[in-house]
Design a protein around this motif. Structure first.
Motif: not given
Length: 173
Positions: A72-74, A66-67
């Motif tokens: 703030g960065t995926i 997943g992520v």
């Protein structure tokens, strides 16, 4: 973490010790996946962080966990044990995620533990022997002998080639 000294011979001509120019020095981060030791180019590593839960994405390969949100960065996160065909990692707070950049794409690699920083002369990197298919063989770019052990050098570009993921996590060319 301790830095491994490379055994670069010294030239003692005229009493001045100078390194013998045998090839370029490279640094790698080594880490464990199961009982095996692997390494990647240190220049690809952005940071190393403790394991945190990821948000799963639908229709992804098993090795895509997943992520995660990294300031703030995926960041898509991949289970290397699963990617190598060794089953999914049962994560604990002791697992680590190595944040890397591959072809301008940031991603996380779930590993069991980070081991060391290796500094080696390019002449010390041995080619991968030609053998029947072994787990992860297509991702290997070399082998580094370290004392009594072997550290397998991974090619992140081969590990994350275009088309190996679902469309949401493709590595940009």
């Amino acid at each position: 973490m301790s830095e491994q000294a490379s055994n670069v011979p010294m030239n003692d001509a005229a009493g001045d010790a100078a390194p013998v120019h045998q090839g370029e020095l490279h640094q790698f981060i080594s880490f464990r996946v199961g009982d095996e030791e692997f390494a990647i180019d240190i220049m690809a590593v952005r940071e190393i962080k403790g394991w945190t839960q990821t948000a799963p994405l639908p229709n992804q390969p098993d090795y895509n966990l997943g992520v995660l949100n990294l300031r703030g960065t995926i960041v898509p996160t991949f289970d290397l044990r699963c990617r190598f065909g060794l089953g999914r990692t049962e994560t604990t707070p002791f697992h680590v995620v190595i944040i890397v950049t591959v072809k301008e794409r940031t991603m996380g690699l779930l590993v069991d533990a980070v081991s060391d920083i290796l500094t080696v002369n390019e002449d010390q990197i041995r080619p991968v022997p030609d053998m029947d298919r072994i787990a992860a063989a297509e991702f290997l770019s070399g082998i580094i002998p370290v004392e009594e052990n072997m550290v397998v050098l991974l090619s992140l570009e081969k590990l994350f080639q275009r088309g190996d993921f679902g469309s949401s996590t493709e590595v940009a060319a």
